[in-house]
Scaffold this active site. Structure first.
Site, PDB file in Angstrom:
ATOM      1  N   TYR A 186      75.659  51.081   8.426  1.00 19.51           N
ATOM      2  CA  TYR A 186      75.366  49.963   9.340  1.00 19.51           C
ATOM      3  C   TYR A 186      76.595  49.652  10.181  1.00 19.51           C
ATOM      4  CZ  TYR A 186      70.824  47.805   9.295  1.00 19.51           C
ATOM      5  OH  TYR A 186      69.520  47.545   9.541  1.00 19.51           O
ATOM      6  N   GLU A 197      76.489  47.158  13.183  1.00 22.10           N
ATOM      7  CA  GLU A 197      76.127  46.216  14.265  1.00 22.10           C
ATOM      8  C   GLU A 197      77.389  45.776  15.005  1.00 22.10           C
ATOM      9  OE1 GLU A 197      73.979  43.087  12.362  1.00 22.10           O
ATOM     10  OE2 GLU A 197      72.158  44.293  12.185  1.00 22.10           O
ATOM     11  N   ASP A 227      67.202  55.651  36.921  1.00 23.64           N
ATOM     12  CA  ASP A 227      66.852  56.247  35.636  1.00 23.64           C
ATOM     13  C   ASP A 227      66.924  57.762  35.827  1.00 23.64           C
ATOM     14  OD1 ASP A 227      65.581  57.378  33.485  1.00 23.64           O
ATOM     15  OD2 ASP A 227      63.845  56.028  33.524  1.00 23.64           O
ATOM     16  N   THR A 273      68.005  59.371  29.128  1.00 25.06           N
ATOM     17  CA  THR A 273      67.791  59.851  27.769  1.00 25.06           C
ATOM     18  C   THR A 273      68.833  60.935  27.541  1.00 25.06           C
ATOM     19  OG1 THR A 273      66.177  61.440  28.604  1.00 25.06           O
ATOM     20  CG2 THR A 273      65.306  59.404  27.691  1.00 25.06           C
ATOM     21  N   LYS A 328      66.684  65.392  27.076  1.00 21.92           N
ATOM     22  CA  LYS A 328      65.937  66.245  28.007  1.00 21.92           C
ATOM     23  C   LYS A 328      66.866  67.349  28.521  1.00 21.92           C
ATOM     24  CE  LYS A 328      62.545  62.707  29.272  1.00 21.92           C
ATOM     25  NZ  LYS A 328      62.958  61.382  28.811  1.00 21.92           N
ATOM     26  N   ARG A 337      67.550  63.018  20.412  1.00 23.71           N
ATOM     27  CA  ARG A 337      66.613  62.065  21.011  1.00 23.71           C
ATOM     28  C   ARG A 337      67.278  60.693  21.070  1.00 23.71           C
ATOM     29  NH1 ARG A 337      61.637  62.646  22.391  1.00 23.71           N
ATOM     30  NH2 ARG A 337      61.960  64.848  21.971  1.00 23.71           N
TER      31      ARG A 337
HETATM   32  N1  PLP Z   1      62.667  57.528  31.859  1.00 23.57           N
HETATM   33  C1  PLP Z   1      62.150  58.674  32.314  1.00 23.57           C
HETATM   34  C2  PLP Z   1      62.320  59.044  33.765  1.00 23.57           C
HETATM   35  C3  PLP Z   1      61.443  59.514  31.442  1.00 23.57           C
HETATM   36  O1  PLP Z   1      60.891  60.637  31.901  1.00 23.57           O
HETATM   37  C4  PLP Z   1      61.312  59.114  30.078  1.00 23.57           C
HETATM   38  C5  PLP Z   1      60.645  59.964  29.088  1.00 23.57           C
HETATM   39  O2  PLP Z   1      59.612  60.498  29.235  1.00 23.57           O
HETATM   40  C6  PLP Z   1      61.843  57.897  29.674  1.00 23.57           C
HETATM   41  C7  PLP Z   1      62.529  57.127  30.581  1.00 23.57           C
HETATM   42  C8  PLP Z   1      61.625  57.346  28.301  1.00 23.57           C
HETATM   43  O3  PLP Z   1      62.334  57.929  27.298  1.00 23.57           O
HETATM   44  P1  PLP Z   1      61.896  57.751  25.790  1.00 23.57           P
HETATM   45  O4  PLP Z   1      60.697  58.626  25.601  1.00 23.57           O
HETATM   46  O5  PLP Z   1      63.107  58.192  25.015  1.00 23.57           O
HETATM   47  O6  PLP Z   1      61.576  56.307  25.559  1.00 23.57           O
END
Ligand code: PLP
Length: 416
Positions: free
Chosen positions: A51, A53, A197, A223, A226, A232
């Site tokens: 842990y 936090e 994002d 993320t 990918k 993950r």
């Molecule tokens: N943002 C984008 C552009 C994505 O393609 C994805 C996943 O598919 C996510 C966020 C979300 O990621 P997670 O599946 O880890 O919640």
């Protein structure tokens, strides 16, 4: 030996089956990849027991002297890799990373201008079924029908009319380079935060084969699993002025204890991404995507927007007499994994969309080059031709010979 095989043979057998499935099939899901053994070793380590936090040097628990260094290593490497004033490596997933961004600076009811899911955006970009769609007033931009690429002039006009608090950029299904500099200017002109994002393209950005959003955006989320090829998980970069707010929003705002084993695996992933071989890998990902899209076009398939600049492209199957759902099932029968996907201005339904999405990060990790993905494009074309022929003469063994051919071909490209 395997402890799990002894203590829980049923579960061990399922994990082995999944490993065999991953090994035997050609993986073309654009958001998937094969993490290295080193990344998986870190993720499977004793750090899962701890842990922690809080943040390095400011924890609520004792015994954090080692995990502090692990998290600091992940932070330092992330900054070398991507730049940026501040980074938080604790988000458990991409969705939680995005939640942390929104909660840092928006109030419920604020307006966000985001890319339409059916044009390539993500659920967390304001879909009605997602928290982002429930909490905020969502206005969507999309691609132009003519070019199937983002129309920045239309976006600018919309931004000046709508005056959103935030513009969200980035996508799950967009095959062209995104002009983050232009989006930064549009956000500034209308007084909005720019949130990028970069989940799908993070590996490309790290390697310098896609322009970075970091200099142009207030917040950048990603993320790590990918194209970046880590465990993950999620991560958020922000400008210094938002650092305190962002950290407080991740913990205690939206999460409890960080997943220290995953953060260790993120550090391992960033270490790999800093090596010269990672740039070669990402360059090949992009080359493979362009080559495969071109080969499919030569085989009579319509590629959305006409091609690919990055790791992904969408195929419009309407001229082939098959929808995306049917194509996904047919391709599963020969051991090729793709996902059905809506295309912009789709005339099909979300469950039976007109397209499939194809990405090259995973097959490139296994060593495929241009001529190999062109072979995969031929397999796809032949599989879908079998599906169409099956509608006239049903033959349960129709896919067998091709499945064997695909499996034999794929054996030359072992998993890490
Ligand atoms: N943002 C984008 C552009 C994505 O393609 C994805 C996943 O598919 C996510 C966020 C979300 O990621 P997670 O599946 O880890 O919640």
């Amino acid at each position: 030996g395997s402890a799990l095989a002894v203590s829980d043979p049923d579960l061990a057998k399922l994990i082995q089956e999944e490993q065999d499935r991953q090994n035997n099939n050609i993986e073309l899901i654009a958001s998937e990849n094969f993490a290295s053994r080193a990344v998986r070793e870190a993720q499977g380590s004793v750090l899962t027991n701890k842990y922690a936090e809080g943040y390095p040097g400011k924890r609520w628990y004792g015994g954090c002297e080692v995990v502090d260094q692990v998290e600091q290593l992940a932070i330092d490497r992330a900054k070398v890799l991507f730049g940026g004033d501040h980074v938080n490596v604790q988000p458990h997933s991409g969705s939680q990373a995005n939640m942390a961004v929104y909660f840092s600076v928006l109030k419920p009811g604020d307006t966000i201008l985001t890319m339409d899911l059916s044009h390539g955006g993500h659920l967390t970009h304001g879909h009605f079924a997602n928290f982002s769609g429930k909490l905020y007033n969502v206005v969507h931009y999309g691609v132009s029908q003519e070019t199937e690429t983002i129309d920045y002039d239309a976006l600018e006009k919309m931004a000046m009319e709508v005056k959103p608090q935030m513009i969200t950029a980035g996508a799950s299904a967009y095959s062209r380079t995104i002009d983050f500099e232009r989006m930064g200017k549009i956000a500034k002109a209308c007084g909005a935060y720019l949130f990028v994002d970069m989940a799908h393209i993070a590996g490309l950005v790290a390697a310098g084969v896609h322009p970075s959003p970091i200099p142009h955006a207030d917040f950048v989320s990603t993320t790590t699993h990918k194209s970046l090829r880590g465990p993950r998980g999620g991560m958020v970069f922000c400008k210094e002025e938002f650092a305190k707010k962002l950290d407080a929003t991740v913990f205690p705002g939206t999460q409890g204890g960080p997943l220290m084993h995953v953060i260790a695996a993120k550090a391992a992933c960033f270490g790999e991404a800093l090596k010269p071989s990672f740039k070669e890998y990402q360059t090949q990902v992009v080359r493979n995507s362009a080559a495969m899209a071109k080969k499919l076009a030569d085989l009579g398939f319509r590629i959305v927007s006409g091609g690919s600049d990055n790791h992904v492209f969408m195929v419009d199957l309407r001229n082939k007499g098959i929808n995306g759902a049917e194509a996904q099932v047919a391709l599963d029968k020969v051991g090729i994994t793709v996902n059905k996907n809506s295309i912009p201005f789709d005339t099909g339904s979300p469950m039976k969309p007109s397209g499939i999405r194809i990405g090259t990060p995973a097959v490139t990790t296994r060593g495929m080059k241009e001529e190999d993905v062109e072979q995969v494009a031929e397999f796809i074309s032949r599989t879908l031709a079998i599906f169409v022929a099956q509608q006239i003469h049903s033959d349960p063994s129709a896919y067998d010979a091709l499945r064997e051919e695909v499996t034999a071909f794929n054996r030359a490209f072992p998993m890490p």
